[in-house]
Structure formats: structure tokens, C-alpha cells
Design a protein around this motif. Structure first.
Motif, PDB file in Angstrom:
ATOM      1  N   UNK A   1      48.230  58.419  27.714  1.00  0.00           N
ATOM      2  CA  UNK A   1      47.040  58.080  27.108  1.00  0.00           C
ATOM      3  C   UNK A   1      46.835  56.670  26.894  1.00  0.00           C
ATOM      4  N   UNK A   2      47.801  55.841  26.339  1.00  0.00           N
ATOM      5  CA  UNK A   2      47.777  54.494  26.074  1.00  0.00           C
ATOM      6  C   UNK A   2      47.708  53.616  27.421  1.00  0.00           C
ATOM      7  N   UNK A   3      48.213  54.061  28.550  1.00  0.00           N
ATOM      8  CA  UNK A   3      48.054  53.388  30.017  1.00  0.00           C
ATOM      9  C   UNK A   3      46.438  53.495  30.305  1.00  0.00           C
ATOM     10  N   UNK A   4      45.887  54.752  30.093  1.00  0.00           N
ATOM     11  CA  UNK A   4      44.547  54.952  30.177  1.00  0.00           C
ATOM     12  C   UNK A   4      43.754  53.925  29.599  1.00  0.00           C
ATOM     13  N   UNK A   5      43.881  53.779  28.268  1.00  0.00           N
ATOM     14  CA  UNK A   5      43.133  52.944  27.400  1.00  0.00           C
ATOM     15  C   UNK A   5      43.428  51.510  27.830  1.00  0.00           C
ATOM     16  N   UNK A   6      44.356  51.010  28.202  1.00  0.00           N
ATOM     17  CA  UNK A   6      44.872  49.738  28.518  1.00  0.00           C
ATOM     18  C   UNK A   6      44.052  49.597  30.014  1.00  0.00           C
ATOM     19  N   UNK A   7      43.916  50.444  30.699  1.00  0.00           N
ATOM     20  CA  UNK A   7      43.459  50.372  32.033  1.00  0.00           C
ATOM     21  C   UNK A   7      41.703  50.137  31.939  1.00  0.00           C
TER      22      UNK A   7
END
Length: 193
Positions: A1-7
Motif C-alpha cells: 500500500x505504501x508503494x501505491x501511495x508513493x506512486x
């Protein structure tokens, strides 16, 4: 989920950068158009000042040679501004400038964890330096003076040279060359009157 937020944050910042870059490009294009128009205005102003100086010289010479013809000269100048005389001139096409709508870039949503925000470097174009004031051109140039001197009779040019305290010997051209820095157009007219 953190990677999606960063993306998502990355895409949001990339979009903001693209929008800002588009605004900068539009403003730079507008600046270039304005600078070109300013140059054109300066050229026109210089041409007008030169034309006024030439009209002044022509009026002075006409007044000396035949003052009765000043009205004819005035009518000829005024005719240049008549609709028939100007009709053949192509007016400049009005520049259609489209002002870009300034929009503030969207700030990224604050992240749950502290991040280092990327810096957006924007090159700011400096304002153009104000143009130096255009000095009015003198109404009579050294070449004009020398031309008038060379048209004088040898007797008159020698009298003028004597009055100005310079050597009266030599050809008309050599005396004119010595006198051109010493006399004004009025001196020449006085000597030939």
C-alpha cells in the motif's frame, strides 16, 4: 500500500511539474513576442525621428532658397498622410496573444511518513533592460555642411574662410574640408545671402 501511495504522489508531482513547465513555456513565448514588438517600436521611433530631422533640414533649406514654396512643401507632406497615399500600406496584423490561465500546481497530499519533497527548479527570465533613450539626430551632418560648402562659389567660400580665420588658399574642396568643422548651416546661408 505504501508503494501505491508513493506512486500516486509521484504521478501527482509529475503532473504538477508538467503543468508548471507548460505555463513557463507559454510565458517565455509571450515574453519573446513582447520583446520583438518592443524592438519594432524602437525601430519605428528611430525612423520617425530621422524623418523629422530630414523634414527640418528640408524646411530650413527651402526657407533659405524660396520661402514662398513652404506651403507647397507642407501640402506635399500632408498628402503623405491622406487615405489615398496610405491605402497601399499593409497594416500590421494584430497579434493575437492568448494569455495562459495561471493555475497553481497541485500540492501533493501530506504523507503519513515524512518524505523529502523534490525541488522544482524554475529558471526565471530576467526582465529586459530598459532601452537607452534615443538621442535626436542633429539636423545637419558634417556631410551636409561639406556638400553645401562645395556648392558655394569660390569667392564666397574664401570670404567665409577669411571670416572664420582659416586659410583661404587652395581649391574649393580643400577650403571646404577645413571649414566643415568650423561652420554651421546658418553661416553658409549668411555667406551666400
Amino acid at each position: 500500500k505504501t508503494m501505491q501511495l508513493l506512486a500516486a504522489k509521484f504521478n501527482q508531482i509529475a503532473t504538477a511539474i508538467e503543468t508548471t513547465n507548460a505555463q513557463i513555456a507559454a510565458l517565455q513565448a509571450n515574453l519573446s513576442e513582447l520583446q520583438e514588438h518592443q524592438q519594432q517600436l524602437l525601430s519605428v521611433e528611430q525612423a520617425c525621428q530621422s524623418a523629422l530631422a530630414q523634414v527640418g533640414t528640408a524646411l530650413s533649406m527651402l526657407n533659405h532658397v524660396d520661402p514662398a514654396e513652404i506651403g507647397t512643401f507642407k501640402a506635399a507632406v500632408e498628402a503623405q498622410f491622406g487615405t489615398d497615399a496610405i491605402a497601399f500600406l499593409e497594416p500590421a496584423a494584430p497579434a493575437e496573444t492568448v494569455e495562459p490561465e495561471p493555475t497553481a500546481p497541485t500540492a501533493p497530499e501530506p504523507a503519513a511518513t515524512p518524505e523529502i519533497e523534490p525541488a522544482i527548479d524554475v529558471e526565471v527570465a530576467s526582465a529586459p533592460e530598459p532601452a537607452a533613450p534615443i538621442e535626436p539626430t542633429p539636423t545637419t551632418t558634417a556631410a551636409d555642411i561639406e556638400g553645401l560648402l562645395n556648392k558655394m562659389s569660390i569667392q564666397n567660400i574664401r570670404k567665409l574662410a577669411s571670416a572664420k580665420g582659416t586659410d583661404t588658399k587652395g581649391t574649393r574642396a580643400s577650403i571646404a574640408a577645413r571649414l566643415k568643422a568650423l561652420v554651421t548651416q546658418a553661416d553658409i546661408w549668411d555667406a551666400t545671402a
